[in-house]
Design a protein around this motif. Structure first.
Motif, PDB file in Angstrom:
ATOM      1  N   CYS A 573       0.829  -1.214   0.000  1.00  0.00           N
ATOM      2  CA  CYS A 573       0.000   0.000   0.000  1.00  0.00           C
ATOM      3  C   CYS A 573       0.859   1.257   0.000  1.00  0.00           C
ATOM      4  O   CYS A 573       0.569   2.229  -0.716  1.00  0.00           O
ATOM      5  N   LEU A 574       1.930   1.255   0.800  1.00  0.00           N
ATOM      6  CA  LEU A 574       2.807   2.423   0.833  1.00  0.00           C
ATOM      7  C   LEU A 574       3.549   2.594  -0.488  1.00  0.00           C
ATOM      8  O   LEU A 574       3.823   3.723  -0.922  1.00  0.00           O
ATOM      9  N   THR A 575       3.882   1.477  -1.137  1.00  0.00           N
ATOM     10  CA  THR A 575       4.613   1.565  -2.405  1.00  0.00           C
ATOM     11  C   THR A 575       3.711   2.028  -3.541  1.00  0.00           C
ATOM     12  O   THR A 575       4.080   2.909  -4.334  1.00  0.00           O
ATOM     13  N   VAL A 576       2.527   1.448  -3.615  1.00  0.00           N
ATOM     14  CA  VAL A 576       1.609   1.773  -4.714  1.00  0.00           C
ATOM     15  C   VAL A 576       0.894   3.094  -4.471  1.00  0.00           C
ATOM     16  O   VAL A 576       0.510   3.795  -5.413  1.00  0.00           O
ATOM     17  N   GLY A 577       0.727   3.467  -3.197  1.00  0.00           N
ATOM     18  CA  GLY A 577       0.011   4.695  -2.875  1.00  0.00           C
ATOM     19  C   GLY A 577      -1.486   4.534  -2.980  1.00  0.00           C
ATOM     20  O   GLY A 577      -2.177   5.423  -3.507  1.00  0.00           O
ATOM     21  N   VAL A 578      -2.006   3.390  -2.490  1.00  0.00           N
ATOM     22  CA  VAL A 578      -3.443   3.137  -2.560  1.00  0.00           C
ATOM     23  C   VAL A 578      -4.205   4.173  -1.745  1.00  0.00           C
ATOM     24  O   VAL A 578      -5.246   4.690  -2.168  1.00  0.00           O
ATOM     25  N   VAL A 579      -3.694   4.486  -0.558  1.00  0.00           N
ATOM     26  CA  VAL A 579      -4.328   5.487   0.307  1.00  0.00           C
ATOM     27  C   VAL A 579      -3.337   6.638   0.472  1.00  0.00           C
ATOM     28  O   VAL A 579      -2.415   6.556   1.296  1.00  0.00           O
ATOM     29  N   PRO A 580      -3.466   7.699  -0.294  1.00  0.00           N
ATOM     30  CA  PRO A 580      -2.491   8.802  -0.232  1.00  0.00           C
ATOM     31  C   PRO A 580      -2.385   9.424   1.155  1.00  0.00           C
ATOM     32  O   PRO A 580      -1.286   9.810   1.582  1.00  0.00           O
ATOM     33  N   GLU A 581      -3.529   9.549   1.871  1.00  0.00           N
ATOM     34  CA  GLU A 581      -3.473  10.144   3.202  1.00  0.00           C
ATOM     35  C   GLU A 581      -2.608   9.307   4.145  1.00  0.00           C
ATOM     36  O   GLU A 581      -1.869   9.838   4.985  1.00  0.00           O
ATOM     37  N   PHE A 582      -2.697   7.998   4.013  1.00  0.00           N
ATOM     38  CA  PHE A 582      -1.898   7.106   4.864  1.00  0.00           C
ATOM     39  C   PHE A 582      -0.412   7.258   4.541  1.00  0.00           C
ATOM     40  O   PHE A 582       0.433   7.281   5.446  1.00  0.00           O
ATOM     41  N   SER A 583      -0.079   7.364   3.265  1.00  0.00           N
ATOM     42  CA  SER A 583       1.320   7.542   2.866  1.00  0.00           C
ATOM     43  C   SER A 583       1.862   8.872   3.368  1.00  0.00           C
ATOM     44  O   SER A 583       3.011   8.959   3.833  1.00  0.00           O
ATOM     45  N   ARG A 584       1.034   9.932   3.288  1.00  0.00           N
ATOM     46  CA  ARG A 584       1.495  11.229   3.776  1.00  0.00           C
ATOM     47  C   ARG A 584       1.684  11.213   5.291  1.00  0.00           C
ATOM     48  O   ARG A 584       2.575  11.884   5.818  1.00  0.00           O
ATOM     49  N   GLN A 585       0.846  10.440   6.000  1.00  0.00           N
ATOM     50  CA  GLN A 585       0.983  10.362   7.448  1.00  0.00           C
ATOM     51  C   GLN A 585       2.348   9.786   7.838  1.00  0.00           C
ATOM     52  O   GLN A 585       2.971  10.237   8.807  1.00  0.00           O
ATOM     53  N   PHE A 586       2.816   8.815   7.064  1.00  0.00           N
ATOM     54  CA  PHE A 586       4.121   8.207   7.341  1.00  0.00           C
ATOM     55  C   PHE A 586       5.223   8.812   6.473  1.00  0.00           C
ATOM     56  O   PHE A 586       6.314   8.242   6.387  1.00  0.00           O
TER      57      PHE A 586
END
Length: 635
Positions: A573-586
């Motif tokens: 998920c972090l690699t593909v960017g399925v949830v952008p908000e989650f990636s930005r949080q981390f």
């Protein structure tokens, strides 16, 4: 049957009919060295005078030398009974006549144990426990060598060994001396080799002590060996080097004293064997103390849990399962909002499933307390041994081996995982740190939580119900562990270096020197290194988890399996960017499409290469077995 007498402690044989009672006046207790006991008893005749007799009980071969006349068929009778697995004791008696009290007290043991009249044999049947055959079969099948250490006659011991499949070779050879008295034998234990010979149970085969007729190696592969206590003393005194060569092939030690049991355990340890001793008596204390693992068996205990105790354990397990289920609130409230008063029958009907299980458990415990169960008292063996079984069954030995193997394998795989993770972090947080690459607080926290969860669930692995033939490696310093760690790290290192170089090529060029104390700023290189590091560390758990044949597999270890699935899903998920908000949080940036595909391909290739390297090393170097000196003795 002897009963307790007066306050002086003398024992009296109760009268039957008109027979006068016998009072034991003097007692010489049984010793393992002498293999006999003797008493002086007296009885009152009709004239009122006291007549004394001596009575001796012991091993048939020992009592034989004390008899005035040996009855015909004496040897054949006790040997035939011993071959059937019975314990045989010989009885002898002698009339002492009318003696003064002082004369009785002055009698020595030598005065009592000569010129005896044969009084018969006592035959004691000792059937095998219900699960002994199955337990021994499982132990031998799991690449262990088993040996019998007993004070019984060698014929009885050989019969038991044959019943339990300790011996499966063409014949059993027993080290015996030529026919001579026990006193003469004990004084000449170190005489020349010609006075001793290996003989089979029927006496049809006789070989020299050194087995030179057929060769030592051939004999050890063809015959099972049995050594008596006298033979052990002879070999230990006259041929210590030969004893060490023969020891791995000896299946039975019979007529051995407690000190000799201790000697056998010490000799095995000197040969670098790991020993487990299982015993139930005072004569096993020394051996239990010197063994690497001592297991005391309570001889007076049942061989399996009572039916009431089994029901309690089943109820406990069922109650534990019920606690994991959500309970529903049951009750009625009246119109005023107050709880209505229920009768006893209504209360029982409104019990939750958990409360019903607790009530059943309490009822079973009350029933168990009312039963008149056997009170088990711990003996000397339990004091000397670190493990004590509550049952008389030897099944506990298998439980100890299973738990020990599971713990050993878990420890070894955790060392492998720690080594790989330390190498990965050492590169990503030291070498790359000099290039300005670092992790944010959120990233480090997430990584730590995932690793802690994986370590927790690995440590909760359970052993399999059956022992496997494969033995685990004894320590971490072995060819398998070193080779698999190096090969896996080589694959991980290549993956890390390659992806960092690709990320540097597509990242904007930095100008000036690197500021090491600069606050964290998300960029392509930081995000790439974090994804790689997290993925590699998680893959080490999935690759290096051993599982079968020592403990439950990854499919059966559900908590660890779900934890790894969630961790890999998070990485994707972090690699593909399925949830952008989650990636930005981390603080993970969005990767370019082409680089994202390259990243996933390289991580997949690294996982496949590491898995193949570990399985190849496991197939070549990862299986343990019996020591080479015991391979010819394994069944």
């Amino acid at each position: 049957m002897l009963t307790k007498g007066d306050s002086s402690g003398a024992a009296v044989v109760p009268r039957k009919g008109k027979m006068a009672g016998l009072r034991i006046i003097q007692r010489h207790h049984f010793t393992a060295q002498l293999k006999r006991m003797a008493v002086v008893a007296g009885f009152t005749t009709l004239s009122g005078e006291v007549t004394y007799i001596s009575a001796v009980k012991g091993a048939p071969e020992t009592i034989r030398e004390m008899l005035h006349t040996v009855p015909p068929g004496y040897d054949n009778t006790y040997k035939t009974l011993s071959k059937r697995g019975a314990r045989v004791l010989a009885l002898g008696r002698k009339e002492l006549g009318r003696l003064a009290h002082a004369e009785v007290r002055s009698l020595t043991r030598g005065d009592l144990e000569n010129n005896l009249t044969f009084a018969g044999f006592i035959i004691i049947s000792c059937p095998l426990k219900r699960d002994s055959k199955e337990v021994i079969r499982e132990i031998l099948h799991s690449s262990h060598a088993a040996v019998i250490l007993t004070g019984d006659n060698y014929l009885t011991a050989c019969h038991v060994a044959n019943e339990l499949k300790f011996t499966q070779k063409s014949a059993i050879l027993v080290l015996q001396a030529k026919e001579k008295g026990s006193k003469e034998l004990s004084e000449n234990l170190s005489d020349r080799e010609g006075q001793w010979a290996w003989q089979d149970l029927d006496g049809s085969l006789s070989l020299s002590v050194s087995l030179s007729e057929v060769g030592l190696d051939v004999a050890l592969k063809k015959y099972d060996l049995c050594v008596t206590g006298e033979g052990l003393s002879y070999l230990h005194t006259a041929h210590p080097s030969l004893l060490k060569s023969l020891l791995p092939a000896v299946r039975i030690f019979a007529r051995v004293a407690p000190k000799q049991k201790e000697l056998v355990i010490t000799l095995y340890k000197d040969l670098k064997f790991t020993t487990l001793m299982c015993g139930d008596g005072t004569n096993d204390v020394g051996a239990l103390k010197h063994a690497h693992c001592g297991v005391a068996i309570l001889s007076g205990a049942p061989d399996r849990p009572s039916s009431g105790l089994r029901r309690v354990r089943q109820a406990e397990r069922q109650a534990e399962r019920q606690t994991d289920r959500p309970t529903e609130r049951r009750g009625r409230r009246n119109a005023g909002g107050k709880t209505s008063v229920n009768t006893a029958s209504q209360n029982s009907a409104l019990l939750t499933p958990q409360q019903e299980q607790v009530a059943k458990l309490q009822k079973l415990l009350q029933e168990l307390e009312q039963d008149s169960n056997l009170i088990v008292k711990l003996g000397d063996a339990s004091i000397a041994a670190p493990f004590t079984s509550k049952l008389s069954s030897i099944q506990c030995v298998c439980h100890i081996i299973k738990q020990g193997r599971c713990t050993l394998v878990t420890t070894l795989q955790m060392f492998k995982i720690l080594a790989l993770n330390a190498l990965i972090l050492a590169y990503s947080q030291s070498v790359l740190y000099l290039d300005g690459i670092k992790f944010s607080d959120y990233q480090a926290t997430l990584q730590g939580l995932l690793l802690a969860g994986c370590f927790l669930f690995i440590s909760r692995s359970k052993p399999l119900p059956e022992l496997s033939r494969t033995r685990p490696l004894p320590n971490i310093f072995n060819l398998y562990t070193i080779s698999t760690v190096l090969l896996q790290f080589a694959s991980h290192f290549w993956c890390l270096v390659y992806l960092v170089s690709v990320a540097n090529d597509i990242s904007p060029k930095r100008s000036g020197a690197v500021e090491l104390e600069k606050e964290f700023e998300p960029n392509l290189i930081n995000s790439t290194v974090y994804i790689i590091s997290l993925s590699l560390q998680i893959s080490t758990f999935a690759i290096n988890y051993r599982g079968r044949p020592f403990m439950e597999s990854l499919k059966d270890n559900k908590p660890l399996l779900y934890c790894l699935i969630c961790a890999f899903s998070l990485v994707i998920c972090l690699t593909v960017g399925v949830v952008p908000e989650f990636s930005r949080q981390f603080e993970i940036i969005e990767f370019p499409e082409e680089f994202r595909v390259t990243l996933l391909k390289v991580l997949t290739a690294d996982f496949s290469l590491s898995l193949a390297a570990d399985r190849l090393c496991l197939a070549l170097f990862g299986e343990g077995g019996l020591p080479s000196s015991l391979t010819h003795a394994s069944l």
